[in-house]
Write a protein that holds these residues in place. Structure first.
Motif, short mmCIF file in Angstrom:
data_model
loop_
_atom_site.label_atom_id
_atom_site.label_comp_id
_atom_site.label_asym_id
_atom_site.label_seq_id
_atom_site.Cartn_x
_atom_site.Cartn_y
_atom_site.Cartn_z
N ILE A 175 0.84 -1.21 0.00
CA ILE A 175 0.00 0.00 0.00
C ILE A 175 0.87 1.25 0.00
O ILE A 175 0.61 2.21 -0.75
N ALA A 176 1.90 1.24 0.80
CA ALA A 176 2.79 2.40 0.88
C ALA A 176 3.45 2.66 -0.45
O ALA A 176 3.55 3.81 -0.92
N ALA A 177 3.91 1.62 -1.09
CA ALA A 177 4.58 1.79 -2.38
C ALA A 177 3.62 2.32 -3.43
O ALA A 177 3.97 3.21 -4.22
N ILE A 178 2.42 1.77 -3.43
CA ILE A 178 1.44 2.25 -4.40
C ILE A 178 1.09 3.70 -4.15
O ILE A 178 0.98 4.52 -5.08
N ALA A 179 0.95 4.12 -2.89
CA ALA A 179 0.60 5.51 -2.55
C ALA A 179 1.71 6.46 -2.98
O ALA A 179 1.45 7.53 -3.54
N LEU A 221 3.76 10.66 -6.67
CA LEU A 221 4.76 11.14 -7.61
C LEU A 221 4.18 11.34 -8.99
O LEU A 221 4.51 12.31 -9.68
N ALA A 222 3.34 10.43 -9.39
CA ALA A 222 2.76 10.53 -10.72
C ALA A 222 1.89 11.78 -10.83
O ALA A 222 1.99 12.54 -11.81
N LEU A 223 1.06 12.01 -9.82
CA LEU A 223 0.21 13.21 -9.84
C LEU A 223 1.05 14.48 -9.75
O LEU A 223 0.74 15.50 -10.37
#
Lengths: 132, 295
Positions: free
Chosen positions: A18-22, A27-29
């Motif tokens: 979850i942390a990695a996905i967040a 970063l993407a946004l």
């Protein structure tokens, strides 16, 4: 007890995922919205580099008094408490002095605080008084 | 003194040209004694010595005494202790070399001049003792004094007029003839708006129309109000005074500049031996009653 270890490890893995996905989404946004601003900022920097600031003036002419006609107010004139005359140039000269014997000799110069300027007087007059 | 000097004598006299050739030398000598702009002048050396008696020349002593008189005469408005106040507003060199625009990035801190009485003057020893940090600038007092001295020396040869930067000392013709003196128009440089006819005495003009500059965004001039330590805020542009001698004319002209039109004219009228023309910044030239005798 053997059954607990697999659950803890699995939940840990889930937390990490979850942390990695967040972080990835953040970063993407960030890049998504900062991209245009970054481009604009780069453009602004380029524009500013082309504008040369004006030099700070070292010699600026000081404003002299605004030219205006002079109104003479003479107190204690005969027959009135004051009288006024308006003049914008040289008054008529009333030469009272008996001009016997010719003119005058004169010597002049500039006292040294700065440069020098010879100044010679003419006949009959004594120069002028002015603020200094 | 940074001023034009003019000395005039009646050419009927055979000795006039020789006497006049001495005038520049006199002023050079006085400049070397009294100028605050010359690092090696006697005044500059005095201004670097504090809390100890310093022997001074007769010239400097005489001008100091004249300054004491001028300060008392003007109720403190004319004083030589404005030296540091002058520096603070940017008048730190001869006006011909003064930048008319000065960047001023530091906070302005007006320097209130102290009374001249704090200088310890020993008449017998002819010494002056300046307290720490006090420096003197005789300014217009020195100019008037020099004009008066030059006139008196020339007077030995005949009627003379000496004009030192607008301070004019006049000695009389034996037949009572008058000298013609123009009063400069502050709105139109190089022209006169009035002519005065004077037998003897002194004429002086004080003004803020010429010696002015910008310090940052503030317009400055050289007439310091001792009450504030700043260039005086006045509605007068120039003041011309006729007096029994040029030193009184000089002191009176500056005092009236600082007083302003109303108080200044009243003060002139209260001194029956003075005559004045007060040029207000709106173009009104106020003539005192006695000035009519010189028109």
């Amino acid at each position: 007890m053997a059954p607990n270890k697999p659950k803890t490890r699995t939940w840990y893995d889930v937390q990490m995922a979850i942390a990695a996905i967040a972080m990835s989404i953040t970063l993407a946004l960030w890049n998504l919205f900062a991209g245009p601003d970054r481009a604009q900022a780069a453009q602004n920097t380029a524009d500013e580099a082309l504008v040369i600031p004006p030099p700070i003036p070292t010699e600026t002419p000081v404003v002299s008094p605004t030219p205006m006609p002079i109104v003479k107010i003479i107190f204690g004139s005969p027959g009135s408490s004051s009288s006024s005359q308006q003049t914008s140039g040289q008054p008529d000269v009333k030469k009272k002095r008996d001009d016997v014997g010719g003119g005058v000799a004169a010597a002049g110069g500039k006292s040294k605080g700065g440069g020098g300027k010879a100044k010679k007087g003419g006949g009959g007059g004594g120069g002028s008084t002015k603020s200094s | 003194m940074g001023s034009d000097i003019l000395a005039v004598m009646d050419q009927d006299l055979d000795c006039a040209p020789e006497a006049l050739t001495q005038v520049p030398g006199w002023f050079e000598e006085w400049e070397q004694t009294l100028s605050r702009f010359r690092a090696d002048s006697e005044l500059s050396r005095l201004n670097q010595t504090f809390d100890q008696p310093v022997p001074v020349s007769q010239t400097l002593w005489d001008v100091f005494e004249t300054s004491q008189w001028a300060e008392a005469y003007s109720n403190g408005l004319v004083t030589p202790t404005v030296f540091d106040a002058m520096l603070e507003v940017g008048y730190d060199r001869d006006f011909d070399n003064l930048p008319r625009y000065q960047n001023h990035l530091m906070m302005f801190a007006p320097v209130i001049p102290q009374p001249l009485s704090i200088v310890i003057a020993d008449d017998a020893a002819r010494t002056l003792c300046l307290p720490e940090g006090l420096r003197l600038d005789f300014g217009g007092v020195a100019k008037g004094w020099a004009a008066h001295q030059a006139m008196q020396r020339l007077q030995e040869y005949g009627p003379a007029l000496v004009n030192a930067g607008g301070d004019i000392a006049i000695s009389a013709f034996a037949d009572g003839s008058e000298w013609q003196v123009g009063v400069n128009n502050p709105f139109e440089r190089g022209t006169d708006f009035e002519s005065l006819y004077i037998k003897s005495g002194g004429v002086a003009t004080s003004g803020i129309d010429r010696r002015r500059w910008l310090q940052g965004d503030r317009l400055r001039h050289h007439i310091i109000d001792p009450r504030t330590g700043e260039p005086v805020e006045t509605n007068l542009l120039t003041v011309t005074i006729v007096a029994p001698d040029v030193m009184e004319a000089e002191a009176a002209a500056k005092a009236v500049m600082i007083m302003g039109a109303d108080d200044g004219l009243a003060w002139v009228e209260s001194n029956p031996h003075l005559a004045g023309i007060l040029m207000v910044e709106n173009g009104h030239a106020l003539y005192s009653k006695k000035m009519q005798e010189y028109l």
